[in-house]
Motif scaffolding. Structure first.
Motif, PDB file in Angstrom:
ATOM      1  N   ALA A   1      25.006  17.677  -1.896  1.00 41.58           N
ATOM      2  CA  ALA A   1      23.873  16.163  -2.187  1.00 41.58           C
ATOM      3  C   ALA A   1      22.216  17.350  -1.678  1.00 41.58           C
ATOM      4  O   ALA A   1      20.976  16.924  -2.088  1.00 41.58           O
ATOM      5  N   LYS A   2      22.241  18.356  -1.039  1.00 45.37           N
ATOM      6  CA  LYS A   2      20.907  19.097  -1.007  1.00 45.37           C
ATOM      7  C   LYS A   2      19.987  19.411  -1.837  1.00 45.37           C
ATOM      8  O   LYS A   2      19.083  19.070  -2.520  1.00 45.37           O
ATOM      9  N   ALA A   3      21.181  20.308  -3.072  1.00 47.41           N
ATOM     10  CA  ALA A   3      20.499  20.341  -3.899  1.00 47.41           C
ATOM     11  C   ALA A   3      19.933  19.380  -5.126  1.00 47.41           C
ATOM     12  O   ALA A   3      18.741  19.447  -5.801  1.00 47.41           O
ATOM     13  N   VAL A   4      20.635  18.760  -4.939  1.00 45.24           N
ATOM     14  CA  VAL A   4      20.051  17.169  -6.000  1.00 45.24           C
ATOM     15  C   VAL A   4      18.495  16.740  -5.289  1.00 45.24           C
ATOM     16  O   VAL A   4      17.700  16.332  -6.072  1.00 45.24           O
ATOM     17  N   ALA A   5      18.520  16.399  -3.811  1.00 48.61           N
ATOM     18  CA  ALA A   5      17.242  16.220  -3.105  1.00 48.61           C
ATOM     19  C   ALA A   5      15.853  17.162  -3.902  1.00 48.61           C
ATOM     20  O   ALA A   5      15.132  16.803  -4.060  1.00 48.61           O
ATOM     21  N   ASN A   6      16.796  18.300  -3.370  1.00 48.00           N
ATOM     22  CA  ASN A   6      16.034  19.466  -3.820  1.00 48.00           C
ATOM     23  C   ASN A   6      14.843  19.363  -5.482  1.00 48.00           C
ATOM     24  O   ASN A   6      14.228  19.670  -5.091  1.00 48.00           O
ATOM     25  N   GLU A   7      15.831  19.497  -6.794  1.00 54.10           N
ATOM     26  CA  GLU A   7      15.447  19.844  -7.014  1.00 54.10           C
ATOM     27  C   GLU A   7      14.571  17.275  -8.292  1.00 54.10           C
ATOM     28  O   GLU A   7      13.765  17.942  -8.944  1.00 54.10           O
ATOM     29  N   THR A   8      15.004  16.699  -7.030  1.00 56.21           N
ATOM     30  CA  THR A   8      14.401  15.818  -7.124  1.00 56.21           C
ATOM     31  C   THR A   8      12.570  15.678  -6.635  1.00 56.21           C
ATOM     32  O   THR A   8      12.169  14.284  -6.604  1.00 56.21           O
ATOM     33  N   ASP A   9      12.612  16.617  -5.941  1.00 56.00           N
ATOM     34  CA  ASP A   9      11.785  15.961  -4.578  1.00 56.00           C
ATOM     35  C   ASP A   9      11.637  15.427  -4.150  1.00 56.00           C
ATOM     36  O   ASP A   9      11.211  14.690  -3.237  1.00 56.00           O
ATOM     37  N   ALA A  10      12.807  14.530  -3.725  1.00 52.18           N
ATOM     38  CA  ALA A  10      13.243  13.551  -2.717  1.00 52.18           C
ATOM     39  C   ALA A  10      13.117  13.976  -1.287  1.00 52.18           C
ATOM     40  O   ALA A  10      14.018  15.394  -1.246  1.00 52.18           O
ATOM     41  N   THR A  11      13.016  13.324  -0.014  1.00 58.86           N
ATOM     42  CA  THR A  11      13.635  13.319   1.039  1.00 58.86           C
ATOM     43  C   THR A  11      14.994  13.717   1.523  1.00 58.86           C
ATOM     44  O   THR A  11      15.329  12.672   1.011  1.00 58.86           O
ATOM     45  N   PHE A  12      15.701  14.379   1.601  1.00 58.03           N
ATOM     46  CA  PHE A  12      17.199  14.664   2.402  1.00 58.03           C
ATOM     47  C   PHE A  12      17.141  14.153   3.370  1.00 58.03           C
ATOM     48  O   PHE A  12      16.810  14.331   4.524  1.00 58.03           O
ATOM     49  N   ILE A  13      18.010  12.957   3.570  1.00 60.43           N
ATOM     50  CA  ILE A  13      18.594  12.297   4.750  1.00 60.43           C
ATOM     51  C   ILE A  13      19.836  12.412   5.410  1.00 60.43           C
ATOM     52  O   ILE A  13      20.355  10.970   4.225  1.00 60.43           O
ATOM     53  N   LYS A  14      20.322  13.244   6.117  1.00 57.59           N
ATOM     54  CA  LYS A  14      21.531  12.766   6.271  1.00 57.59           C
ATOM     55  C   LYS A  14      22.282  12.667   7.810  1.00 57.59           C
ATOM     56  O   LYS A  14      21.327  12.694   8.890  1.00 57.59           O
TER      57      LYS A  14
ATOM     58  N   GLY B   1      31.243  22.509  -0.569  1.00 55.84           N
ATOM     59  CA  GLY B   1      30.169  22.560  -1.158  1.00 55.84           C
ATOM     60  C   GLY B   1      29.354  20.782  -1.690  1.00 55.84           C
ATOM     61  O   GLY B   1      29.053  21.211  -2.223  1.00 55.84           O
ATOM     62  N   LYS B   2      29.566  20.034  -0.695  1.00 58.35           N
ATOM     63  CA  LYS B   2      30.049  18.993  -0.923  1.00 58.35           C
ATOM     64  C   LYS B   2      28.750  18.409  -0.554  1.00 58.35           C
ATOM     65  O   LYS B   2      27.886  17.840  -1.283  1.00 58.35           O
ATOM     66  N   THR B   3      27.420  19.195   0.837  1.00 57.78           N
ATOM     67  CA  THR B   3      26.203  18.833   1.496  1.00 57.78           C
ATOM     68  C   THR B   3      25.529  19.520   0.390  1.00 57.78           C
ATOM     69  O   THR B   3      24.482  19.531   0.562  1.00 57.78           O
TER      70      THR B   3
ATOM     71  N   LEU C   1      30.654   8.833  -5.027  1.00 59.70           N
ATOM     72  CA  LEU C   1      31.311   9.939  -3.028  1.00 59.70           C
ATOM     73  C   LEU C   1      32.249  10.463  -3.521  1.00 59.70           C
ATOM     74  O   LEU C   1      32.541  11.213  -4.801  1.00 59.70           O
ATOM     75  N   LEU C   2      31.444  11.589  -3.086  1.00 61.86           N
ATOM     76  CA  LEU C   2      32.243  13.240  -3.411  1.00 61.86           C
ATOM     77  C   LEU C   2      33.036  13.116  -2.464  1.00 61.86           C
ATOM     78  O   LEU C   2      33.464  12.793  -1.008  1.00 61.86           O
TER      79      LEU C   2
END
Ligand SMILES: Nc1ncnc2c1ncn2[C@@H]1O[C@H](COP(=O)(O)OP(=O)(O)OP(=O)(O)O)[C@@H](O)[C@H]1O
Length: 406
Positions: free
Chosen positions: A202-215, A197-199, A189-190
């Motif tokens: 979350a986006k950066a970690v998705a990018n870094e892990t090649d994960a799909t970001f679902i908001k 910069g909370k969003t 929980l942020l």
């Protein structure tokens, strides 16, 4: 068809005029017995006929239902995974069954990989779900590869470290966690003021892990998709399972997980149902594969503590407004593409921007550029930054004037 048994003969009373009174009495008794017997037989037959009628009515009902279903023929929801020369690979939601299926040319023309489609029993694609039909598509923002990286985020080094540890590591090194025998945090929980910069995190970690970001935005769930909140939360986790590795990001989680109030309106019940669905999805989270969940709130104080229990959002990361070094870094990031005059000293300017969020600093940089353009220049000077700051502070004051005086 089986024939119904025939009705018993009607008993006849035959009295001979020559009969003695005793004989007549005996004949009448006999006749009475026969009538009672026939009556019993008829009652039995009537009961059997009623049972049969009941069975037949049930049968008719069922046939009518089947007929109705055949006429309307329900369609299943699937995702078009891949368009190939041989057909389209669709994956059915729910059971994740993948099949290669044919599509009519008219549907094929408008179809893109990733579209949600309606398929029939034989997996034929019957229609492409447009965003109107597809509340799920409206309620969720899906980004296969968000373009934010850690280096785009200023002043949150400690928060980045924590997010990497709690979200990135378990995704990238799942095996290591298993071997050590510890469970990674279930949810992160942020919390902190708006625009910090909370969003982005979350986006950066998705990018870094090649994960799909679902908001998904909590506020929209309760305002825009009334009555659908719980279903959409279920869909959210289902979609993440289809697209794993995935990062689920629930923004403004306070909208669905606020402390319970005294009022018992139907709206509250709906919000409550949505939150219960979220909790039950999180409680069943262990079996899910590579999915991590991050939520954000500006109203930490309002949260129902039930969502902070172990196994739910059990890693709290505060994302505050930036300190002076953070502000300098954020200004650097947002002016790096800008043509800055040599006189510009972002370090000195940062000391004057106390209390500003990352989002405000980002728009300050743009405003400074606008001042330069208005002045007919192509370089941004220190004075433009000051003018921009004044403007932002004035806008801020105006928006904080009580409504009655605004
Ligand atoms: N720490 C930061 N570093 C760089 N840019 C930032 C930072 N924080 C905010 N920004 C800028 O502000 C914009 C909005 O930030 P973001 O959406 O991540 O904030 P948030 O905390 O999620 O806000 P909210 O709580 O209002 O949803 C970003 O797109 C970025 O331009």
């Amino acid at each position: 068809m089986s024939r119904s048994p025939s009705l018993p003969e009607r008993p006849r009373l035959e009295l001979d005029p020559d009969m003695t009174p005793d004989e007549r009495l005996e004949a009448l008794r006999e006749h009475f017995k026969e009538i009672v017997q026939v009556n019993e037989q008829l009652t039995e037959q009537l009961d059997a006929a009623r049972d049969r009628q009941h069975d037949l009515t049930d049968e008719v009902d069922q046939l009518e239902r089947e007929n109705e279903t055949l006429k309307t023929s329900s369609l299943y929801i699937a995702t078009a995974e891949e368009l190939t020369d041989d057909g389209v690979v669709v994956k059915q939601h729910g059971n994740n069954q993948e099949v290669l299926t044919e599509v009519s040319p008219s549907i094929r023309d408008g179809l893109e990989a990733g579209d949600r489609v309606a398929i029939n029993d034989s997996f034929g694609v019957k229609q492409i779900l447009d965003p109107e039909t597809d509340a799920r598509a409206q309620a969720m923002q899906v980004d296969g590869s968000p373009d934010v990286s850690y280096s785009d985020i200023g002043g949150l080094e400690e928060q980045i470290r924590e997010v990497r540890e709690a979200v990135e590591e378990p995704l990238v090194n799942a095996e290591q966690f298993r071997e050590v025998g510890i469970e990674p945090p279930s949810g992160v929980l942020l919390h902190g003021p708006p625009g910090t910069g909370k969003t982005m995190l979350a986006k950066a970690v998705a990018n870094e892990t090649d994960a799909t970001f679902i908001k998904m935005a909590g506020s929209e769930l309760v305002r825009k998709f009334i009555g659908e909140g719980a279903r959409l939360v279920r869909d959210l986790f289902e979609l993440a399972a289809e697209r794993e590795p995935a990062i689920i990001f629930i923004d403004e989680i306070d909208a669905i997980a606020a402390k319970r109030t005294e009022s018992k309106t139907s709206g509250d019940a709906e919000v409550q149902r949505t939150m219960m669905q979220l909790l039950s999805e999180m409680d069943g989270f262990d079996e899910r594969g590579e999915i991590r969940i991050i939520a954000a709130t500006n109203r930490f104080d309002m949260l129902d503590r039930a969502i902070l229990r172990p196994g739910r959002f059990d890693r709290l990361i505060e994302v505050p407004n930036p300190d002076v070094e953070g502000r300098e870094r954020i200004l650097e990031i947002h002016t790096q593409e800008m043509n800055l005059d040599d006189d510009v000293d972002l370090g000195a300017f940062a000391t004057e921007t106390d209390g500003l969020s990352g989002a405000e600093l980002a728009s300050l940089a743009t405003e400074a550029g606008m001042f330069a353009i208005r002045d007919g220049r192509t370089t941004v000077q220190q004075a433009d930054l000051h003018d921009a700051l004044e403007k932002i502070e004035a806008d801020d004051d105006a928006s904080s004037v009580p409504v009655a005086f605004a």
